[in-house]
Design a protein around this motif. Structure first.
Motif, PDB file in Angstrom:
ATOM      1  N   LEU A 233       1.059   4.210  -5.922  1.00 53.88           N
ATOM      2  CA  LEU A 233       0.319   5.429  -5.607  1.00 53.88           C
ATOM      3  C   LEU A 233       0.938   6.182  -4.440  1.00 53.88           C
ATOM      4  O   LEU A 233       0.894   7.411  -4.392  1.00 53.88           O
ATOM      5  N   ALA A 234       1.495   5.436  -3.488  1.00 53.18           N
ATOM      6  CA  ALA A 234       2.093   6.080  -2.312  1.00 53.18           C
ATOM      7  C   ALA A 234       3.173   7.064  -2.707  1.00 53.18           C
ATOM      8  O   ALA A 234       3.342   8.114  -2.071  1.00 53.18           O
ATOM      9  N   ARG A 235       3.915   6.771  -3.761  1.00 58.39           N
ATOM     10  CA  ARG A 235       4.992   7.659  -4.209  1.00 58.39           C
ATOM     11  C   ARG A 235       4.456   8.968  -4.781  1.00 58.39           C
ATOM     12  O   ARG A 235       5.213   9.904  -5.035  1.00 58.39           O
TER      13      ARG A 235
ATOM     14  N   ILE B 204       2.992  12.796   0.532  1.00 62.41           N
ATOM     15  CA  ILE B 204       3.697  11.637  -0.035  1.00 62.41           C
ATOM     16  C   ILE B 204       4.343  10.841   1.090  1.00 62.41           C
ATOM     17  O   ILE B 204       4.278   9.602   1.107  1.00 62.41           O
ATOM     18  N   ALA B 205       4.970  11.538   2.032  1.00 67.05           N
ATOM     19  CA  ALA B 205       5.615  10.854   3.152  1.00 67.05           C
ATOM     20  C   ALA B 205       4.612  10.016   3.929  1.00 67.05           C
ATOM     21  O   ALA B 205       4.887   8.860   4.270  1.00 67.05           O
ATOM     22  N   LYS B 206       3.451  10.574   4.234  1.00 64.05           N
ATOM     23  CA  LYS B 206       2.418   9.839   4.963  1.00 64.05           C
ATOM     24  C   LYS B 206       2.062   8.542   4.250  1.00 64.05           C
ATOM     25  O   LYS B 206       1.982   7.466   4.865  1.00 64.05           O
ATOM     26  N   CYS B 207       1.829   8.650   2.948  1.00 65.73           N
ATOM     27  CA  CYS B 207       1.423   7.462   2.181  1.00 65.73           C
ATOM     28  C   CYS B 207       2.547   6.428   2.122  1.00 65.73           C
ATOM     29  O   CYS B 207       2.300   5.224   2.259  1.00 65.73           O
ATOM     30  N   MET B 208       3.777   6.885   1.922  1.00 67.10           N
ATOM     31  CA  MET B 208       4.903   5.953   1.844  1.00 67.10           C
ATOM     32  C   MET B 208       5.175   5.286   3.192  1.00 67.10           C
ATOM     33  O   MET B 208       5.539   4.113   3.256  1.00 67.10           O
TER      34      MET B 208
ATOM     35  N   VAL C 129       3.006   4.476   5.410  1.00 67.12           N
ATOM     36  CA  VAL C 129       1.966   3.487   5.695  1.00 67.12           C
ATOM     37  C   VAL C 129       1.977   2.337   4.690  1.00 67.12           C
ATOM     38  O   VAL C 129       1.848   1.167   5.064  1.00 67.12           O
ATOM     39  N   ALA C 130       2.135   2.661   3.404  1.00 70.78           N
ATOM     40  CA  ALA C 130       1.954   1.656   2.353  1.00 70.78           C
ATOM     41  C   ALA C 130       3.220   0.908   1.974  1.00 70.78           C
ATOM     42  O   ALA C 130       3.156  -0.084   1.246  1.00 70.78           O
ATOM     43  N   THR C 131       4.395   1.371   2.425  1.00 74.90           N
ATOM     44  CA  THR C 131       5.644   0.712   2.056  1.00 74.90           C
ATOM     45  C   THR C 131       6.509   0.486   3.295  1.00 74.90           C
ATOM     46  O   THR C 131       6.247   1.047   4.364  1.00 74.90           O
ATOM     47  N   ASP C 132       7.547  -0.314   3.111  1.00 75.79           N
ATOM     48  CA  ASP C 132       8.530  -0.547   4.169  1.00 75.79           C
ATOM     49  C   ASP C 132       9.834   0.180   3.886  1.00 75.79           C
ATOM     50  O   ASP C 132      10.886  -0.151   4.442  1.00 75.79           O
ATOM     51  N   ILE C 133       9.777   1.170   3.024  1.00 71.56           N
ATOM     52  CA  ILE C 133      10.972   1.917   2.651  1.00 71.56           C
ATOM     53  C   ILE C 133      11.534   2.629   3.883  1.00 71.56           C
ATOM     54  O   ILE C 133      10.784   3.276   4.631  1.00 71.56           O
ATOM     55  N   PRO C 134      12.832   2.509   4.133  1.00 69.68           N
ATOM     56  CA  PRO C 134      13.445   3.155   5.302  1.00 69.68           C
ATOM     57  C   PRO C 134      13.245   4.673   5.281  1.00 69.68           C
ATOM     58  O   PRO C 134      13.145   5.289   4.221  1.00 69.68           O
ATOM     59  N   LEU C 135      13.237   5.263   6.465  1.00 76.65           N
ATOM     60  CA  LEU C 135      13.019   6.706   6.585  1.00 76.65           C
ATOM     61  C   LEU C 135      14.087   7.502   5.850  1.00 76.65           C
ATOM     62  O   LEU C 135      13.795   8.532   5.236  1.00 76.65           O
ATOM     63  N   THR C 136      15.329   7.043   5.888  1.00 73.95           N
ATOM     64  CA  THR C 136      16.408   7.771   5.212  1.00 73.95           C
ATOM     65  C   THR C 136      16.183   7.796   3.700  1.00 73.95           C
ATOM     66  O   THR C 136      16.444   8.803   3.040  1.00 73.95           O
TER      67      THR C 136
ATOM     68  N   THR D  27       4.302   3.826  12.956  1.00 73.37           N
ATOM     69  CA  THR D  27       3.897   2.851  13.974  1.00 73.37           C
ATOM     70  C   THR D  27       2.424   2.996  14.324  1.00 73.37           C
ATOM     71  O   THR D  27       1.676   2.007  14.374  1.00 73.37           O
ATOM     72  N   ARG D  28       1.978   4.233  14.559  1.00 73.98           N
ATOM     73  CA  ARG D  28       0.588   4.458  14.951  1.00 73.98           C
ATOM     74  C   ARG D  28      -0.393   4.089  13.848  1.00 73.98           C
ATOM     75  O   ARG D  28      -1.390   3.403  14.086  1.00 73.98           O
ATOM     76  N   GLU D  29      -0.107   4.530  12.621  1.00 75.04           N
ATOM     77  CA  GLU D  29      -1.038   4.283  11.513  1.00 75.04           C
ATOM     78  C   GLU D  29      -1.143   2.802  11.176  1.00 75.04           C
ATOM     79  O   GLU D  29      -2.202   2.321  10.773  1.00 75.04           O
TER      80      GLU D  29
END
Length: 339
Positions: free
Chosen positions: A30-32, A290-294, A296-303, A334-336
């Motif tokens: 769903l995060a995607r 989408i970025a917000k959800c990803m 928080v919900a995943t460990d996918i790197p920012l790049t 980090t905050r979320e």
């Protein structure tokens, strides 16, 4: 302009339950799409059909299984859908059951055609999405045909043969897996998704036939069909279209959107202006959600997140995110996660 279809909220909830039962993490999927499981569960609104079909595509891609939709359809908890399942399983005969199921399918899902036809000694149970804004429908077709196949065999027994299966999408490379699943010939690239079986099966009695329960369920379906949100507004439809496009790295530009919504570019932009929005603002909003959800919900790197969202450079992603959210993607993650 083409209207965008919807699907009843309980159907989406049950899909997420089915994914969890298969060992997948619905929150990651769903995060995607810029969604959370709680947002789905707490909403009483219909889900845009493009979101439902993209969830299926994302799950299959994550699983690495081209026939994932078939397996999911077989395990889907149909009785939990309520009245539309009840009207099927309490009908006197299979023919009555499928006739009512297809007749009231619009109480579950709009912009879709479900039909039962009989020609000579052959019956055809068909299904097709008529919404051109739904780009991703391969797994949905497999899922729905497998679900209907299960409904059929639940009544007639698993050893009764069906004649053949038609699929809209190209399954030539995996046709052996489809033939093994259905136990019959499978043709791809057809006008509609359909199961063909002997018309004589329609006279088969339904073990749970209950005329009182059947009449009650049909009454509920008549009411639902008149109250179901049959389509979403243009902005919501466009947000769903964008989420689906971004999730699968399709072109999410205004030209492709106008084409899928069935109007000229000029007309599409005028319709958006009439709604008080513009295309780029909506795309930025969808990307940030989408970025917000990803984050928080995943460990996918920012790049990687930046690339998946269609940014050419991670720095462009960070700048846009910070301008709209007020902090960098890293700080937000980090905050979320510490709340």
């Amino acid at each position: 302009m083409q209207a965008s279809g919807t699907i009843a909220p309980q159907a989406t909830t049950l899909l997420l339950d089915a994914l969890a039962s298969k060992g997948q993490e619905p929150e990651s999927i769903l995060a995607r799409l810029g969604l959370t499981r709680s947002s789905i569960a707490e909403s009483s609104d219909s889900t845009p059909l493009a979101i439902f079909t993209t969830i299926l595509e994302a799950a299959a891609r994550e699983k690495g299984d081209i026939t994932f939709g078939l397996k999911l359809g077989r395990s889907y908890n149909l009785p939990a859908l309520g009245s539309i399942a009840t009207v099927f399983f309490t009908a006197p005969t299979l023919g009555w059951a499928f006739s009512k199921f297809t007749s009231y399918f619009s109480s579950l899902q709009s912009n879709t055609e479900a039909r039962l036809d009989v020609s000579g000694d052959l019956a055809r149970l068909s299904y097709s999405i008529s919404d051109p804004t739904v780009r991703l429908r391969h797994q949905d077709a497999d899922f729905t045909v497998a679900l209907e196949h299960k409904m059929l065999t639940d009544i007639i027994g698993p050893r009764r043969a069906i004649s053949h299966v038609d699929l809209e999408h190209d399954c030539a490379r995996d046709v052996d897996a489809y033939r093994s699943y259905f136990g019959c010939a499978v043709q791809s690239g057809r006008p509609r998704n359909a199961i063909y079986f002997p018309a004589a099966y329609l006279e088969h009695s339904v073990p749970g036939a209950d005329p009182v329960a059947n009449a009650k369920a049909e009454g509920e379906l008549q009411e639902k069909r008149s109250t179901l949100q049959q389509e979403v507004d243009l902005v919501t439809a466009l947000q769903a279209w964008m989420s689906a496009a971004i999730a699968r790295a399709f072109d999410a530009d205004v030209e492709h959107a106008a084409a899928d919504f069935g109007v000229s570019l000029r007309t599409f932009q005028r319709r958006l202006a009439e709604c008080g929005v513009n295309f780029l603002d909506i795309r930025n909003k969808v990307r940030v959600q989408i970025a917000k959800c990803m984050l928080v919900a995943t460990d996918i790197p920012l790049t990687t997140i930046a690339l998946q969202l269609g940014y050419s450079e991670p720095s462009a992603f960070s700048r846009n995110f910070r301008s709209q959210v007020g902090e960098t993607p890293a700080d937000y993650r980090t905050r979320e996660r510490h709340i």
